[in-house]
Scaffold this motif. Structure first.
Motif, PDB file in Angstrom:
ATOM      1  N   SER A 210       3.527  13.641   1.931  1.00 51.70           N
ATOM      2  CA  SER A 210       2.496  14.146   2.843  1.00 51.70           C
ATOM      3  C   SER A 210       1.217  13.312   2.711  1.00 51.70           C
ATOM      4  N   SER A 211       0.074  13.925   3.006  1.00 47.75           N
ATOM      5  CA  SER A 211      -1.204  13.192   3.057  1.00 47.75           C
ATOM      6  C   SER A 211      -1.568  12.417   1.777  1.00 47.75           C
ATOM      7  N   PRO A 212      -1.099  12.801   0.554  1.00 49.81           N
ATOM      8  CA  PRO A 212      -1.448  11.985  -0.620  1.00 49.81           C
ATOM      9  C   PRO A 212      -0.987  10.524  -0.527  1.00 49.81           C
ATOM     10  N   ILE A 213      -0.030  10.225   0.366  1.00 54.83           N
ATOM     11  CA  ILE A 213       0.363   8.802   0.497  1.00 54.83           C
ATOM     12  C   ILE A 213      -0.792   7.984   1.069  1.00 54.83           C
ATOM     13  N   ASP A 214      -1.622   8.606   1.912  1.00 50.99           N
ATOM     14  CA  ASP A 214      -2.791   7.898   2.457  1.00 50.99           C
ATOM     15  C   ASP A 214      -3.828   7.653   1.355  1.00 50.99           C
TER      16      ASP A 214
ATOM     17  N   TRP B 208       5.529  13.248 -14.252  1.00 50.69           N
ATOM     18  CA  TRP B 208       5.988  13.217 -12.859  1.00 50.69           C
ATOM     19  C   TRP B 208       7.497  13.447 -12.787  1.00 50.69           C
ATOM     20  N   PRO B 209       7.947  14.698 -13.092  1.00 52.81           N
ATOM     21  CA  PRO B 209       9.389  14.975 -13.099  1.00 52.81           C
ATOM     22  C   PRO B 209      10.074  14.677 -11.761  1.00 52.81           C
ATOM     23  N   GLU B 210       9.350  14.965 -10.642  1.00 52.81           N
ATOM     24  CA  GLU B 210       9.951  14.703  -9.310  1.00 52.81           C
ATOM     25  C   GLU B 210      10.264  13.221  -9.125  1.00 52.81           C
ATOM     26  N   GLY B 211       9.391  12.380  -9.675  1.00 48.78           N
ATOM     27  CA  GLY B 211       9.596  10.930  -9.569  1.00 48.78           C
ATOM     28  C   GLY B 211      10.871  10.494 -10.269  1.00 48.78           C
ATOM     29  N   TYR B 212      11.120  11.111 -11.420  1.00 51.53           N
ATOM     30  CA  TYR B 212      12.339  10.778 -12.168  1.00 51.53           C
ATOM     31  C   TYR B 212      13.581  11.276 -11.425  1.00 51.53           C
ATOM     32  N   GLN B 213      13.445  12.431 -10.761  1.00 52.13           N
ATOM     33  CA  GLN B 213      14.582  12.931  -9.952  1.00 52.13           C
ATOM     34  C   GLN B 213      14.871  11.970  -8.799  1.00 52.13           C
ATOM     35  N   LEU B 214      13.796  11.523  -8.138  1.00 51.27           N
ATOM     36  CA  LEU B 214      13.966  10.572  -7.022  1.00 51.27           C
ATOM     37  C   LEU B 214      14.617   9.285  -7.526  1.00 51.27           C
ATOM     38  N   ALA B 215      14.123   8.792  -8.676  1.00 48.73           N
ATOM     39  CA  ALA B 215      14.639   7.534  -9.237  1.00 48.73           C
ATOM     40  C   ALA B 215      16.125   7.679  -9.581  1.00 48.73           C
TER      41      ALA B 215
ATOM     42  N   TYR C 240       0.837  -1.211   0.000  1.00 46.70           N
ATOM     43  CA  TYR C 240       0.000   0.000   0.000  1.00 46.70           C
ATOM     44  C   TYR C 240       0.870   1.258   0.000  1.00 46.70           C
ATOM     45  N   ARG C 241       2.157   1.075  -0.267  1.00 44.73           N
ATOM     46  CA  ARG C 241       3.114   2.174  -0.160  1.00 44.73           C
ATOM     47  C   ARG C 241       3.148   2.979  -1.450  1.00 44.73           C
ATOM     48  N   ALA C 242       3.010   4.281  -1.322  1.00 43.82           N
ATOM     49  CA  ALA C 242       2.969   5.162  -2.497  1.00 43.82           C
ATOM     50  C   ALA C 242       4.333   5.194  -3.184  1.00 43.82           C
ATOM     51  N   PRO C 243       4.330   5.437  -4.521  1.00 42.36           N
ATOM     52  CA  PRO C 243       5.595   5.421  -5.266  1.00 42.36           C
ATOM     53  C   PRO C 243       6.622   6.420  -4.756  1.00 42.36           C
ATOM     54  N   GLU C 244       6.165   7.604  -4.282  1.00 41.72           N
ATOM     55  CA  GLU C 244       7.141   8.580  -3.802  1.00 41.72           C
ATOM     56  C   GLU C 244       7.874   8.072  -2.564  1.00 41.72           C
ATOM     57  N   VAL C 245       7.182   7.241  -1.756  1.00 43.12           N
ATOM     58  CA  VAL C 245       7.825   6.670  -0.569  1.00 43.12           C
ATOM     59  C   VAL C 245       8.769   5.540  -0.995  1.00 43.12           C
TER      60      VAL C 245
ATOM     61  N   TRP D 128       0.542   8.538 -10.266  1.00 39.16           N
ATOM     62  CA  TRP D 128       1.959   8.534  -9.868  1.00 39.16           C
ATOM     63  C   TRP D 128       2.320   9.822  -9.118  1.00 39.16           C
ATOM     64  N   ASP D 129       1.811  10.940  -9.618  1.00 42.78           N
ATOM     65  CA  ASP D 129       2.182  12.239  -9.044  1.00 42.78           C
ATOM     66  C   ASP D 129       1.283  12.549  -7.850  1.00 42.78           C
ATOM     67  N   PRO D 130       1.858  12.629  -6.642  1.00 39.05           N
ATOM     68  CA  PRO D 130       1.022  12.879  -5.455  1.00 39.05           C
ATOM     69  C   PRO D 130       0.201  14.160  -5.558  1.00 39.05           C
ATOM     70  N   LYS D 131       0.730  15.160  -6.271  1.00 39.34           N
ATOM     71  CA  LYS D 131       0.023  16.454  -6.379  1.00 39.34           C
ATOM     72  C   LYS D 131      -1.256  16.331  -7.198  1.00 39.34           C
ATOM     73  N   LYS D 132      -1.361  15.270  -8.010  1.00 39.91           N
ATOM     74  CA  LYS D 132      -2.534  15.117  -8.878  1.00 39.91           C
ATOM     75  C   LYS D 132      -3.589  14.171  -8.287  1.00 39.91           C
ATOM     76  N   ARG D 133      -3.306  13.597  -7.138  1.00 37.63           N
ATOM     77  CA  ARG D 133      -4.317  12.726  -6.510  1.00 37.63           C
ATOM     78  C   ARG D 133      -5.396  13.591  -5.861  1.00 37.63           C
ATOM     79  N   PRO D 134      -6.640  13.096  -5.833  1.00 39.59           N
ATOM     80  CA  PRO D 134      -7.677  13.884  -5.141  1.00 39.59           C
ATOM     81  C   PRO D 134      -7.411  13.892  -3.638  1.00 39.59           C
ATOM     82  N   THR D 135      -7.985  14.854  -2.936  1.00 41.30           N
ATOM     83  CA  THR D 135      -7.920  14.790  -1.472  1.00 41.30           C
ATOM     84  C   THR D 135      -8.983  13.802  -1.011  1.00 41.30           C
ATOM     85  N   ALA D 136      -8.896  13.404   0.248  1.00 40.35           N
ATOM     86  CA  ALA D 136      -9.848  12.408   0.764  1.00 40.35           C
ATOM     87  C   ALA D 136     -11.283  12.940   0.769  1.00 40.35           C
TER      88      ALA D 136
END
Length: 288
Positions: A178-182, A224-231, A165-170, A267-275
């Motif tokens: 932040s909260s988008p991982i939930d 998801w440019p941040e994801g590529y930087q992390l990778a 259940y772990r988000a890709p950014e983690v 993939w991009d946490p910023k594009k996920r809806p809020t709860a």
């Protein structure tokens, strides 16, 4: 603790074991969590994340902490009693849940989660075992041992939540999530409610990313440019995969449900809806 009689063990975790108990005064059933480490002062107890968060969170879909007891340097949390968790509820099924039931479960999870986020916390360990229930009619978010305050300062530890259940950014070792991982975790849980098996059952962190790519396809760098930087900072290269339409994988889900899962599993946490956003759940009838 002499006000409670313990009956049987319900579970055993890294930090504590949970027992079923009964109030000697009222006869009410409770769950008693006994922490494994010792606590030598009351301040030390009150500073625990679990205590800090649960003292502030009073909601129908968040487990209620009734009291905290420290006795002989042992710490006990007294919670309301719930019969089972969502994992057990799914495991015991021999046929798929109707969508109306999934909708009701999801409504409750997202109501609870929206409340948690609104009050300045994120959970960091959303998984079926931490969603306690009384059948599918009543679901409550539990186990706040890993919860953090949204305003607390990163960097955060990269080890949070159960791998599936772990988000890709983690998984890619971001320290500023932040909260988008939930929300990602809830998207994975929603798919599991339809399929009665996990959507991304990775056997290691790298395999987990592979499993995600096999379903969602390789993320584009522009998406998801941040994801590529992390990778790249981990010397990790995304495997080249073509996305599978979730509808093919989960044919028993309506188009609205597929759309919601697709949005939560961005993939991009910023594009996920809020709860608090999903409109798929607005029309739900609350059980009496």
């Amino acid at each position: 603790m002499n006000r409670y009689t313990t009956m049987r063990q319900l579970g055993d975790g890294t930090y504590g074991s949970v027992l079923m108990g009964k109030s000697n005064e009222s006869g009410e059933l409770v769950a008693i969590k006994r922490m494994k480490r010792k606590f030598y002062s009351w301040d030390e107890c009150m500073n625990l994340r679990e205590v800090k968060s649960l003292k502030k969170l009073n909601h129908a879909n968040v487990i209620k902490l009734k009291e905290v007891i420290r006795e002989n340097d042992h710490l006990y949390f007294i919670f309301e009693y719930m019969k089972e968790n969502l994992y057990q509820l799914m495991k015991d099924r021999n046929k798929l849940f109707p969508e109306s039931v999934i909708r009701n479960i999801m409504y409750q999870i997202l109501q609870g989660l929206a409340f948690i986020h609104k009050h300045g916390f994120f959970h960091r360990d959303m998984k079926p075992e931490n969603l306690l229930c009384m059948g599918p009619e009543l679901v409550k978010i539990a186990d706040f041992g890993l919860a953090r305050e949204l305003r607390s300062q990163p960097p955060y530890t990269d080890y949070v939540s159960t791998r599936w259940y772990r988000a890709p950014e983690v998984l890619l070792r971001s320290s500023v999530y932040s909260s988008p991982i939930d929300v990602w975790a809830v998207g994975s849980i929603m798919a599991e409610l339809y399929m009665l098996r996990p959507l991304f059952p990775g056997t290691s962190e790298v395999d987990e990313i592979f499993k995600i790519c096999q379903v969602l396809g390789t993320p584009k760098k522009s998406d998801w440019p941040e994801g590529y930087q992390l990778a790249s900072s981990m010397n990790f290269r995304f495997p080249q995969c073509v996305p599978i339409n979730l509808k093919t994988l989960i044919p028993n889900a309506s188009n609205e449900a597929i759309q919601l899962m697709t949005e939560m599993l961005n993939w991009d946490p910023k594009k996920r809806p809020t709860a608090s956003q999903p409109c798929f759940l607005v029309e739900v009838e609350r059980p009496n």
